[in-house]
Design a protein around this motif. Structure first.
Motif, PDB file in Angstrom:
ATOM      1  N   MET A  90       0.886  -1.095   0.198  1.00 44.79           N
ATOM      2  CA  MET A  90       0.083   0.081   0.039  1.00 44.79           C
ATOM      3  C   MET A  90       0.894   1.071  -0.014  1.00 44.79           C
ATOM      4  O   MET A  90       0.367   2.174  -0.266  1.00 44.79           O
TER       5      MET A  90
ATOM      6  N   THR B  94      -1.138   0.568  -5.704  1.00 50.10           N
ATOM      7  CA  THR B  94      -1.489  -0.442  -4.635  1.00 50.10           C
ATOM      8  C   THR B  94      -1.514  -1.886  -5.244  1.00 50.10           C
ATOM      9  O   THR B  94      -2.072  -2.129  -6.199  1.00 50.10           O
TER      10      THR B  94
ATOM     11  N   ARG C 293       0.498   2.914  12.416  1.00 51.92           N
ATOM     12  CA  ARG C 293      -0.737   2.999  11.442  1.00 51.92           C
ATOM     13  C   ARG C 293      -1.822   1.994  11.763  1.00 51.92           C
ATOM     14  O   ARG C 293      -1.491   0.987  12.205  1.00 51.92           O
TER      15      ARG C 293
ATOM     16  N   GLU D  70      -6.860  -0.880   9.094  1.00 51.50           N
ATOM     17  CA  GLU D  70      -8.226  -0.629   8.478  1.00 51.50           C
ATOM     18  C   GLU D  70      -8.205   0.757   7.723  1.00 51.50           C
ATOM     19  O   GLU D  70      -8.844   0.895   6.594  1.00 51.50           O
ATOM     20  N   LYS D  71      -7.613   1.713   8.438  1.00 52.55           N
ATOM     21  CA  LYS D  71      -7.614   2.981   7.627  1.00 52.55           C
ATOM     22  C   LYS D  71      -6.944   2.924   6.378  1.00 52.55           C
ATOM     23  O   LYS D  71      -7.346   3.674   5.450  1.00 52.55           O
ATOM     24  N   ASP D  72      -5.496   2.469   6.387  1.00 49.99           N
ATOM     25  CA  ASP D  72      -4.808   2.372   5.049  1.00 49.99           C
ATOM     26  C   ASP D  72      -5.551   1.559   4.002  1.00 49.99           C
ATOM     27  O   ASP D  72      -5.701   2.177   2.948  1.00 49.99           O
TER      28      ASP D  72
ATOM     29  N   ARG E 184      -8.882   1.276   3.851  1.00 52.54           N
ATOM     30  CA  ARG E 184      -9.726   2.134   3.240  1.00 52.54           C
ATOM     31  C   ARG E 184      -9.416   3.281   2.285  1.00 52.54           C
ATOM     32  O   ARG E 184      -9.882   3.577   1.371  1.00 52.54           O
ATOM     33  N   SER E 185      -8.127   3.843   2.575  1.00 54.02           N
ATOM     34  CA  SER E 185      -7.658   5.018   1.717  1.00 54.02           C
ATOM     35  C   SER E 185      -7.074   4.431   0.716  1.00 54.02           C
ATOM     36  O   SER E 185      -6.973   5.064  -0.401  1.00 54.02           O
ATOM     37  N   GLU E 186      -6.775   2.974   0.610  1.00 56.21           N
ATOM     38  CA  GLU E 186      -5.989   2.572  -0.777  1.00 56.21           C
ATOM     39  C   GLU E 186      -6.957   1.556  -1.774  1.00 56.21           C
ATOM     40  O   GLU E 186      -6.684   1.562  -2.851  1.00 56.21           O
ATOM     41  N   THR E 187      -8.333   1.393  -1.320  1.00 54.30           N
ATOM     42  CA  THR E 187      -9.411   0.658  -2.149  1.00 54.30           C
ATOM     43  C   THR E 187     -10.521   1.444  -2.039  1.00 54.30           C
ATOM     44  O   THR E 187     -10.702   2.496  -1.519  1.00 54.30           O
ATOM     45  N   SER E 188     -11.499   0.927  -2.949  1.00 53.17           N
ATOM     46  CA  SER E 188     -12.701   1.707  -3.043  1.00 53.17           C
ATOM     47  C   SER E 188     -13.753   0.510  -3.396  1.00 53.17           C
ATOM     48  O   SER E 188     -13.530  -0.622  -3.602  1.00 53.17           O
TER      49      SER E 188
ATOM     50  N   GLN F 182     -13.498  -2.698  -1.172  1.00 57.83           N
ATOM     51  CA  GLN F 182     -13.227  -1.929  -0.167  1.00 57.83           C
ATOM     52  C   GLN F 182     -14.037  -2.525   0.922  1.00 57.83           C
ATOM     53  O   GLN F 182     -13.639  -2.868   2.165  1.00 57.83           O
TER      54      GLN F 182
END
Length: 318
Positions: free
Chosen positions: A101, A106, A136, A139-141, A143-147, A151
């Motif tokens: 990521m 990604t 870090r 889950e946040k990472d 979330r920000s790298e997928t959609s 996601q």
């Protein structure tokens, strides 16, 4: 010899002596040039737990970090495979996720392979380790790298809240097999939220029963249905969940095959699966590989690797 509760290829060595092995490793790296053979023999002949002991012993005896010494002595895929062996298993997987990521782009296939195939406890440990290693939130990472629906699937699995009871409700299996059919083949487009809810919440035994019921009702197995209903990363994610619940060794055999077939080799995947499954189910993966592809995993590895990198991979595969 394998113990009865594991199907790995690497086991703790009964004759392990951290002091003796630390001395041998230091000897192998002293002076000009490195003697790679003892490095391979020592590190593939002991378990991951023993390697952690060895790292502490090495630092105690020589005031140097074993991993750092290896990094300065080795190169390429040989270095990568040795460093993978030296990492604590869960730390290694956390590093793999971070690497997938980090920076531009990604590597979704790594997220799928690691997150979609593990149980609640494994994922919980992975989240904690990721946080500890990188400060870090996994889950946040993610979330920000997928959609989109991909996601959602990953985030659902990362809640580590899958039912883990062993009991199977056959009526529920029939009902949810029907729900999956209605959400997929029987309508225009796919209602992914129905798939998400069932795949991310039900226990493995319950899902196996649902997949069997699905085949009875539709005459089609769930993997074929996913492949015809979905595409891209979402398809890979659902296939990984379904395959690892029905037959995890076959899932990994497929990943290994893809990493080596055709031109070029996906060395990262090859190293990651062989090292991370070496004490879990690599013996089963080898067996499935031979059944599915009519060739041994060792032969495939031999054709796709060379030198010390080949030596270490074959020593693990055995």
């Amino acid at each position: 010899m394998a113990s009865s509760d594991t199907s790995g290829t690497i086991f703790p060595s009964p004759s392990f002596n951290a002091e003796v092995e630390a001395e041998r490793l230091r000897e192998a790296m002293k002076g000009i040039g490195t003697d790679e053979a003892p490095i391979v023999d020592i590190l593939t002949g002991i378990s991951n737990g023993q390697r952690q002991e060895l790292k502490v012993q090495y630092k105690t005896m020589f005031g140097k970090d074993l991993t750092e010494d290896m990094e300065s002595e080795l190169t390429g895929n040989f270095e990568n495979s040795i460093l993978a062996l030296l990492d604590q298993s869960v730390v290694y997987l956390a590093r793999q996720l971070r690497r997938a990521m980090k920076g531009l782009g990604t590597d979704e296939s790594v997220l799928v392979e690691i997150i979609c195939t593990r149980n609640n406890l494994e994922l919980l440990e992975l989240k904690e380790t990721y946080n500890k290693e990188f400060k870090r939130d996994l889950e946040k990472d993610v979330r920000s790298e997928t959609s989109g629906h991909f996601q959602r699937l990953l985030i659902s699995l990362l809640q580590c809240n899958r039912d883990d009871s062993e009991t199977v409700d056959q009526d529920l299996a029939m009902k949810e097999a029907d729900d999956l059919m209605k959400a997929g083949v029987q309508q225009w487009g796919t209602d992914e939220s129905v798939f998400n809810k069932i795949f991310a919440t039900r226990s493995p035994p319950q899902l196996r029963a649902t997949f069997e019921a699905y085949k009875e009702l539709s005459g089609k197995d769930i993997i074929s249905a996913i492949k015809s209903e979905m595409s891209g990363d979402l398809k890979s994610g659902y296939v990984a969940v379904a395959e690892s619940i029905m037959d995890r060794p076959s899932y990994y055999a497929g990943r290994l095959y893809k990493s080596m077939k055709g031109l070029g080799t996906d060395d990262d995947t090859l190293i990651r699966i062989i090292v991370s499954r070496s004490e879990i189910d690599l013996a089963d993966i080898k067996e499935r590989f031979l059944i599915i592809y009519s060739q041994t995993l060792a032969d495939f590895v031999k054709d796709d690797t060379s030198g010390d990198y080949q030596r270490v991979m074959l020593a693990i595969v055995k």
